[in-house]
Design a protein around this motif. Structure first.
Motif, PDB file in Angstrom:
ATOM      1  N   PRO A  11       0.890  -1.321  -0.012  1.00 40.94           N
ATOM      2  CA  PRO A  11      -0.094   0.062  -0.084  1.00 40.94           C
ATOM      3  C   PRO A  11       0.791   1.418  -0.118  1.00 40.94           C
ATOM      4  O   PRO A  11       0.525   2.206  -0.585  1.00 40.94           O
ATOM      5  CB  PRO A  11      -0.695  -0.135   1.220  1.00 40.94           C
ATOM      6  CG  PRO A  11      -0.699  -1.528   1.645  1.00 40.94           C
ATOM      7  CD  PRO A  11       0.462  -2.038   1.125  1.00 40.94           C
ATOM      8  N   THR A  12       1.853   1.233   0.650  1.00 37.55           N
ATOM      9  CA  THR A  12       2.813   2.323   0.760  1.00 37.55           C
ATOM     10  C   THR A  12       3.451   2.811  -0.540  1.00 37.55           C
ATOM     11  O   THR A  12       3.308   3.646  -1.025  1.00 37.55           O
ATOM     12  CB  THR A  12       4.153   2.201   1.686  1.00 37.55           C
ATOM     13  OG1 THR A  12       3.576   1.555   2.979  1.00 37.55           O
ATOM     14  CG2 THR A  12       4.869   3.183   1.958  1.00 37.55           C
ATOM     15  N   ILE A  13       3.816   1.487  -1.581  1.00 41.38           N
ATOM     16  CA  ILE A  13       4.144   1.967  -2.846  1.00 41.38           C
ATOM     17  C   ILE A  13       3.065   2.570  -3.636  1.00 41.38           C
ATOM     18  O   ILE A  13       3.249   3.490  -4.343  1.00 41.38           O
ATOM     19  CB  ILE A  13       4.828   0.476  -3.265  1.00 41.38           C
ATOM     20  CG1 ILE A  13       6.173   0.379  -2.640  1.00 41.38           C
ATOM     21  CG2 ILE A  13       5.023   0.924  -5.026  1.00 41.38           C
ATOM     22  CD1 ILE A  13       7.454   1.076  -2.661  1.00 41.38           C
ATOM     23  N   MET A  15       0.499   4.322  -2.611  1.00 38.39           N
ATOM     24  CA  MET A  15       0.106   5.381  -2.498  1.00 38.39           C
ATOM     25  C   MET A  15       1.347   6.565  -2.775  1.00 38.39           C
ATOM     26  O   MET A  15       1.013   7.746  -3.236  1.00 38.39           O
ATOM     27  CB  MET A  15       0.020   5.616  -0.722  1.00 38.39           C
ATOM     28  CG  MET A  15      -0.645   6.721  -0.385  1.00 38.39           C
ATOM     29  SD  MET A  15      -1.266   6.786   1.220  1.00 38.39           S
ATOM     30  CE  MET A  15      -1.550   8.461   1.786  1.00 38.39           C
ATOM     31  N   SER A  16       2.435   6.327  -2.517  1.00 39.99           N
ATOM     32  CA  SER A  16       3.742   7.292  -2.791  1.00 39.99           C
ATOM     33  C   SER A  16       3.729   7.308  -4.213  1.00 39.99           C
ATOM     34  O   SER A  16       3.941   8.718  -4.658  1.00 39.99           O
ATOM     35  CB  SER A  16       5.061   6.976  -1.932  1.00 39.99           C
ATOM     36  OG  SER A  16       5.334   5.591  -2.745  1.00 39.99           O
ATOM     37  N   MET A  17       3.867   6.539  -5.029  1.00 32.92           N
ATOM     38  CA  MET A  17       4.119   6.408  -6.456  1.00 32.92           C
ATOM     39  C   MET A  17       2.994   7.128  -7.131  1.00 32.92           C
ATOM     40  O   MET A  17       2.972   7.891  -8.012  1.00 32.92           O
ATOM     41  CB  MET A  17       4.277   5.192  -7.200  1.00 32.92           C
ATOM     42  CG  MET A  17       5.555   4.493  -6.753  1.00 32.92           C
ATOM     43  SD  MET A  17       6.979   5.240  -7.248  1.00 32.92           S
ATOM     44  CE  MET A  17       7.799   5.871  -5.675  1.00 32.92           C
ATOM     45  N   SER A  19       0.844   9.515  -5.727  1.00 33.67           N
ATOM     46  CA  SER A  19       1.116  10.908  -5.274  1.00 33.67           C
ATOM     47  C   SER A  19       1.985  11.517  -6.397  1.00 33.67           C
ATOM     48  O   SER A  19       1.626  12.844  -6.708  1.00 33.67           O
ATOM     49  CB  SER A  19       1.311  11.141  -3.876  1.00 33.67           C
ATOM     50  OG  SER A  19       0.393  10.520  -2.982  1.00 33.67           O
ATOM     51  N   ILE A  20       3.151  11.003  -6.482  1.00 36.85           N
ATOM     52  CA  ILE A  20       4.148  11.501  -7.182  1.00 36.85           C
ATOM     53  C   ILE A  20       3.576  11.691  -8.888  1.00 36.85           C
ATOM     54  O   ILE A  20       3.808  12.629  -9.414  1.00 36.85           O
ATOM     55  CB  ILE A  20       5.585  10.617  -7.422  1.00 36.85           C
ATOM     56  CG1 ILE A  20       6.114  10.735  -6.022  1.00 36.85           C
ATOM     57  CG2 ILE A  20       6.405  11.088  -8.357  1.00 36.85           C
ATOM     58  CD1 ILE A  20       7.180   9.881  -5.796  1.00 36.85           C
ATOM     59  N   LYS A  23       0.642  14.278  -9.017  1.00 33.07           N
ATOM     60  CA  LYS A  23       1.344  15.685  -8.856  1.00 33.07           C
ATOM     61  C   LYS A  23       1.740  16.336 -10.173  1.00 33.07           C
ATOM     62  O   LYS A  23       1.635  17.232 -10.781  1.00 33.07           O
ATOM     63  CB  LYS A  23       2.174  15.701  -7.877  1.00 33.07           C
ATOM     64  CG  LYS A  23       2.524  16.942  -7.466  1.00 33.07           C
ATOM     65  CD  LYS A  23       3.669  16.902  -6.126  1.00 33.07           C
ATOM     66  CE  LYS A  23       4.469  17.888  -5.848  1.00 33.07           C
ATOM     67  NZ  LYS A  23       5.240  18.017  -4.779  1.00 33.07           N
ATOM     68  N   PRO A 105      14.740   1.548  -4.077  1.00 27.16           N
ATOM     69  CA  PRO A 105      13.946   2.735  -4.115  1.00 27.16           C
ATOM     70  C   PRO A 105      14.355   3.700  -5.399  1.00 27.16           C
ATOM     71  O   PRO A 105      15.432   3.859  -5.455  1.00 27.16           O
ATOM     72  CB  PRO A 105      13.949   3.630  -2.901  1.00 27.16           C
ATOM     73  CG  PRO A 105      15.429   3.102  -2.483  1.00 27.16           C
ATOM     74  CD  PRO A 105      15.523   1.715  -2.695  1.00 27.16           C
ATOM     75  N   ILE A 106      13.254   4.068  -5.992  1.00 23.79           N
ATOM     76  CA  ILE A 106      13.756   5.129  -7.051  1.00 23.79           C
ATOM     77  C   ILE A 106      13.210   6.404  -6.743  1.00 23.79           C
ATOM     78  O   ILE A 106      12.250   6.650  -6.365  1.00 23.79           O
ATOM     79  CB  ILE A 106      13.192   4.593  -8.509  1.00 23.79           C
ATOM     80  CG1 ILE A 106      13.456   5.524  -9.836  1.00 23.79           C
ATOM     81  CG2 ILE A 106      11.544   4.561  -8.382  1.00 23.79           C
ATOM     82  CD1 ILE A 106      13.236   4.894 -11.020  1.00 23.79           C
ATOM     83  N   GLY A 107      14.136   7.290  -7.367  1.00 29.26           N
ATOM     84  CA  GLY A 107      13.889   8.761  -6.951  1.00 29.26           C
ATOM     85  C   GLY A 107      12.885   9.489  -7.946  1.00 29.26           C
ATOM     86  O   GLY A 107      12.680   9.016  -9.047  1.00 29.26           O
ATOM     87  N   ALA A 108      12.201  10.144  -7.364  1.00 24.41           N
ATOM     88  CA  ALA A 108      10.869  10.892  -8.278  1.00 24.41           C
ATOM     89  C   ALA A 108      11.424  11.352  -9.632  1.00 24.41           C
ATOM     90  O   ALA A 108      10.738  11.316 -10.541  1.00 24.41           O
ATOM     91  CB  ALA A 108      10.268  11.985  -7.549  1.00 24.41           C
ATOM     92  N   ASN A 110      14.035  10.484 -11.365  1.00 21.95           N
ATOM     93  CA  ASN A 110      14.253   9.354 -12.201  1.00 21.95           C
ATOM     94  C   ASN A 110      13.071   8.541 -12.782  1.00 21.95           C
ATOM     95  O   ASN A 110      13.246   8.445 -13.778  1.00 21.95           O
ATOM     96  CB  ASN A 110      15.218   8.550 -11.524  1.00 21.95           C
ATOM     97  CG  ASN A 110      16.862   9.025 -11.261  1.00 21.95           C
ATOM     98  OD1 ASN A 110      17.149   9.687 -12.176  1.00 21.95           O
ATOM     99  ND2 ASN A 110      17.589   8.477 -10.501  1.00 21.95           N
ATOM    100  N   VAL A 114      12.211   8.586 -16.632  1.00 21.72           N
ATOM    101  CA  VAL A 114      12.156   7.157 -17.353  1.00 21.72           C
ATOM    102  C   VAL A 114      10.801   7.190 -18.096  1.00 21.72           C
ATOM    103  O   VAL A 114      10.777   6.632 -19.263  1.00 21.72           O
ATOM    104  CB  VAL A 114      12.278   6.051 -16.407  1.00 21.72           C
ATOM    105  CG1 VAL A 114      11.887   4.567 -17.027  1.00 21.72           C
ATOM    106  CG2 VAL A 114      13.643   5.974 -15.989  1.00 21.72           C
TER     107      VAL A 114
END
Lengths: 122, 379
Positions: A11-13, A15-17, A19-20, A23, A105-108, A110, A114
């Motif tokens: 769920p964390t992945i 939600m975070s991905m 959101s990015i 946005k 983990p991959i930075g936003a 990067n 991609v």
């Protein structure tokens, strides 16, 4: 508007991905594993799929092979986003039809770079 | 449901083995407990990460609004700077006009002063005419006297003399009128300059000199009508010019201060836009940072799985010591490390494993990506 489908049992992945990407102007659909994704992909019609590899019920490798069989999904970019780093797995994913391999983990920055590479104009 | 490490009643084992069996079997619940605690850590960190992400989304939304507002402020500030620039331009034009006006006033004042002097100069000619008229009158009187002496033959000459006297009288009269006109003209010119001096007085100009208000007497012969002090009028114009220059200078200073202030506001709004964009970017990075929870979850799950495996191995040992089952299960113990190693998915796990058995005593650290395992690879 470019639609991205995120497939991950974390769920964390999701939600975070999500959101990015939201946005950054993408429309995002999420699925908690390969089986959940297969149930949605026909209606969502994603322009890009980002999937984890190790998931319950249907893992990423099986999901790629199955989704490539669907009409209209032969050339949709599919990126694997995984902690897995074994070279043999990469080759297996490539043979299954994956477009690319991203290590968590991959930075936003990067990630977005991609995505713009596999979907020009996104 | 009993697990592989559940205690079985001893069936005639050696006493020491029985004791060992008990001890080993007692370790397996501990391993189970550790596994459960680690599982709880995963759940706790997942909840915390999700809560944090929710809060980050709110911060991100606020940062986005802040960035939008900063952008609007920057636009308004730029428009304001444009308006002020136009005002400054107009102000400079006004200053140039004022300067031209001041110079024009000075030139005009000089022209008027010259005119007054020229007008006054005419009085000299009037005096000359009056002298001539007086001399002519005297000559005419003398001619009349001679004409009277000449008797009858001088009668015609007497008429001429009378006419000449009349012309002389008229010349004198005309000269007086001209002198009066000159005097009035000079007075009017001087009074006009005095009026401007009076305006400067009424405006409270501190540069005014003299009393600026002496009245002229108009018709006095000989001084060309120097009725009012033209110098006072000139000083009034100088006061007016000083005032105009002062207004122009103050206006220029005001515009300069306004331009400086606007420049500072523009700089501040640009910095605000930049800072807002930075915050907006940072929130995005922080969201991506939450991937750590998934990475640690996978590591912990592998550890829990390995603990389960170890618990099973210990149960096998306990059974063997207790004389239960055969010894074939012990063969599995040899492959324990290999089984753990086969479950690794991350380079860091493999690096830690290698370091653990390398004996160097230093922590492994995060391995660098290799050519075979780049972090980003497009096929």
């Amino acid at each position: 508007m470019t639609t991205v489908m995120l497939v991950d049992d974390s769920p964390t992945i999701l939600m975070s991905m999500s959101s990015i990407l939201t946005k950054s102007g993408f429309t995002v659909a999420t699925a908690k594993d390969g089986q959940d994704a297969m149930a949605q992909v026909a209606s969502v019609k994603p322009n890009l799929i980002i999937s984890d590899l190790n998931m319950p019920r249907m893992d990423g490798m099986t999901f790629i092979k199955e989704v490539r069989k669907l009409p209209g999904m032969r050339f949709t970019p599919i990126l694997l986003l995984t902690t897995e780093s074994e070279p043999a797995k990469r080759q297996e994913a490539k043979a299954a039809g994956a477009t690319g391999w991203l290590v968590k983990p991959i930075g936003a920055e990067n990630l977005l770079k991609v995505i713009r590479e596999v979907i020009p104009g996104a | 449901m009993p697990g592989p490490w559940t205690r079985q009643p001893a069936a005639g084992p050696d006493r020491a083995n029985a004791r060992l069996s008990e001890a080993v079997a007692g370790a397996t619940p501990v391993l189970g407990l550790l596994g459960a605690q680690l599982g709880d850590v995963v759940a706790t960190t997942e909840n915390a990460a999700l809560t944090f992400l929710g809060e980050m989304q709110a911060v991100d939304a606020a940062a986005g609004e802040l960035a939008d507002e900063a952008g609007r402020l920057a636009t308004l500030t730029a428009e304001q700077a444009g308006e002020i620039s136009q005002i400054a331009h107009a102000s400079r034009d006004t200053s140039a006009v004022i300067n031209d006006l001041v110079e024009f006033i000075a030139r005009r004042d000089q022209s008027v002063a010259d005119l007054v002097e020229d007008v006054r100069g005419l009085s000299g000619y009037v005096a000359t005419i009056q002298k001539i008229a007086k001399a002519t009158n005297t000559l005419a009187l003398n001619a009349k006297i001679e004409a009277t002496r000449a008797g009858e033959s001088g009668a015609g000459f007497q008429v001429v003399a009378d006419e000449v006297r009349e012309l002389s009288r008229q010349s004198d009269l005309a000269a007086s009128v001209i002198e009066q006109q000159i005097g009035r003209l000079a007075q009017r010119l001087a009074e006009a300059m005095q009026d401007r001096a009076g305006d400067a007085d009424r405006a409270g100009d501190p540069g005014r000199a003299g009393d600026g208000g002496r009245a002229g007497d108009g018709g006095r012969a000989g001084d060309g009508g120097r009725a009012a002090d033209g110098a006072t009028g000139q000083m009034g114009n100088e006061a007016l010019s000083r005032r105009l220059r002062r207004v122009s200078t103050e206006q220029a200073e005001l515009v300069e201060r306004l331009e400086s202030f606007t420049g500072r506001v523009e700089d501040a709004s640009r910095e605000l836009v930049s800072s807002s964009a930075t915050v907006y970017g940072l929130t995005t990075s922080m969201m991506a940072g939450m991937q750590f929870q998934d990475v640690t979850r996978q590591v912990i799950e592998h550890v829990v799985s390995s603990l389960d495996d170890l618990g099973g191995q210990l149960a096998t040992v306990a059974d063997a010591l207790a004389g239960r089952g055969d010894l074939s299960g012990l063969a599995e113990l040899d492959g324990a490390l290999e089984r753990i190693q086969s479950g690794y998915v991350m380079e860091r796990q493999r690096a830690t494993h290698a370091h653990q058995f390398s004996g160097t005593g230093q922590p492994a650290g995060a391995p660098a990506p290799t050519a075979d395992s780049p972090e980003i690879e497009l096929f």
